[in-house]
Structure formats: structure tokens, C-alpha cells
Design a protein around this motif. Structure first.
Motif, PDB file in Angstrom:
ATOM      1  N   LEU A  66      -9.857  -6.301  -5.843  1.00 10.78           N
ATOM      2  CA  LEU A  66      -8.479  -6.023  -6.265  1.00 10.78           C
ATOM      3  C   LEU A  66      -8.320  -6.246  -7.769  1.00 10.78           C
ATOM      4  N   ASP A  67      -8.938  -7.307  -8.292  1.00  9.53           N
ATOM      5  CA  ASP A  67      -8.858  -7.585  -9.731  1.00  9.53           C
ATOM      6  C   ASP A  67      -9.537  -6.487 -10.539  1.00  9.53           C
ATOM      7  N   MET A  68     -10.740  -6.113 -10.118  1.00  8.18           N
ATOM      8  CA  MET A  68     -11.456  -5.044 -10.822  1.00  8.18           C
ATOM      9  C   MET A  68     -10.648  -3.751 -10.815  1.00  8.18           C
ATOM     10  N   THR A  69     -10.056  -3.453  -9.682  1.00  2.22           N
ATOM     11  CA  THR A  69      -9.268  -2.228  -9.549  1.00  2.22           C
ATOM     12  C   THR A  69      -8.025  -2.282 -10.430  1.00  2.22           C
ATOM     13  N   SER A  70      -7.397  -3.427 -10.471  1.00  3.67           N
ATOM     14  CA  SER A  70      -6.202  -3.593 -11.316  1.00  3.67           C
ATOM     15  C   SER A  70      -6.518  -3.395 -12.785  1.00  3.67           C
ATOM     16  N   ASN A  71      -7.729  -3.741 -13.188  1.00  7.11           N
ATOM     17  CA  ASN A  71      -8.112  -3.656 -14.599  1.00  7.11           C
ATOM     18  C   ASN A  71      -8.763  -2.333 -14.991  1.00  7.11           C
ATOM     19  N   ALA A  72      -8.954  -1.451 -14.056  1.00  6.58           N
ATOM     20  CA  ALA A  72      -9.584  -0.160 -14.360  1.00  6.58           C
ATOM     21  C   ALA A  72      -8.648   0.701 -15.198  1.00  6.58           C
ATOM     22  N   GLU A  73      -9.248   1.515 -16.045  1.00  7.35           N
ATOM     23  CA  GLU A  73      -8.443   2.423 -16.864  1.00  7.35           C
ATOM     24  C   GLU A  73      -7.881   3.559 -16.020  1.00  7.35           C
ATOM     25  N   ARG A  74      -8.715   4.136 -15.179  1.00  5.42           N
ATOM     26  CA  ARG A  74      -8.279   5.246 -14.314  1.00  5.42           C
ATOM     27  C   ARG A  74      -8.809   5.012 -12.909  1.00  5.42           C
ATOM     28  N   LEU A  75      -8.006   5.423 -11.929  1.00  4.27           N
ATOM     29  CA  LEU A  75      -8.407   5.343 -10.527  1.00  4.27           C
ATOM     30  C   LEU A  75      -8.355   6.743  -9.934  1.00  4.27           C
ATOM     31  N   LEU A  76      -9.435   7.129  -9.301  1.00  7.21           N
ATOM     32  CA  LEU A  76      -9.471   8.404  -8.586  1.00  7.21           C
ATOM     33  C   LEU A  76      -9.719   8.109  -7.122  1.00  7.21           C
ATOM     34  N   VAL A  77      -8.928   8.743  -6.279  1.00  6.76           N
ATOM     35  CA  VAL A  77      -9.110   8.641  -4.838  1.00  6.76           C
ATOM     36  C   VAL A  77      -9.419  10.032  -4.314  1.00  6.76           C
TER      37      VAL A  77
END
Length: 125
Positions: A58-69
Motif C-alpha cells: 500500500l505504501d509503495m502504491t501510494s508513492n508511485a507516480e502513475r498507476l495503471l490497472v
């Protein structure tokens, strides 16, 4: 792309999550995400880890610049998992948008490449 574990500078990285369902389009979504990760465009992570509320994920995901699903079918399971976890600034690719349909789109190199081309454009837009 910088490694999400590097602390020597600003951490900028993209992450990709995919449906990895049992259907043909789930397999295409999964392979597309793996190729994005191999190309170092985005780090692939498990949507189930988000649903399981694994803190470091969750922390890594929160800090990502972009998220692709990437979802294989219109049920959008991976997108729903991300939204339920509070991630709203996601870019979404559902394979039906590019003409692939569940139970009608066997896993082929051509379909993976078509999804990969769209995924690259989507995450980098």
C-alpha cells in the motif's frame, strides 16, 4: 525508471496491476503487465496484495507516480480492488476497449502486443 527501493533521490516510478483471472482475457492482461514490468515502464504488483491490505505494498502504491490497472473483462475486478483501497488516480485499460472479449480472445502474441501497445500509451499519457 528508478527503483522504488532507492533512497538516493526523488523516487519516481510507475506501477501496474492486472486482472489475472482464469479467462483468456485475464491471461492477456497478466502477460501485458509482466511485459510492462520487463520493459521497466512500470513495476508489476499484485492486486490481491492491495485487497489484503499489505502495508508495504500500500505504501509503495501510494508513492508511485502513475498507476495503471489492466482488466480483462468489463467486471473490472482489479480496478474495483484499487478503488476500494482508496486509489482513485488510476489509469485504466480494459481489454474490451481494444476489441478483446472474454471467451473469444485466446492468448496469442498478437493480442499481447496489441494490449501492450495500448498499455504503454495509457500509462505514459
Amino acid at each position: 525508471m528508478s527503483s522504488p527501493n532507492c533512497s538516493c533521490g526523488p523516487m519516481k516510478y510507475n506501477m501496474v496491476f492486472s486482472c489475472s483471472g482464469a479467462a483468456d482475457v485475464g491471461a492477456i492482461a497478466d502477460q501485458t503487465a509482466r511485459r510492462l514490468s520487463q520493459e521497466k515502464i512500470a513495476s508489476m504488483c499484485c492486486a490481491a496484495a492491495i485487497a489484503a491490505e499489505i502495508p508495504e505494498i500500500l505504501d509503495m502504491t501510494s508513492n508511485a507516480e502513475r498507476l495503471l490497472v489492466i482488466d480483462g473483462c468489463p467486471k473490472d475486478c482489479a480496478k474495483i480492488i484499487m478503488e476500494k483501497a482508496g486509489f482513485t488516480k488510476i489509469k485504466h485499460l480494459q481489454l474490451e476497449m481494444i476489441g478483446m472479449k472474454k471467451k473469444e480472445s485466446p492468448l496469442t502474441e498478437e493480442r499481447i502486443e496489441a494490449a501492450l501497445n495500448k498499455a504503454r500509451l495509457t500509462i505514459l499519457a
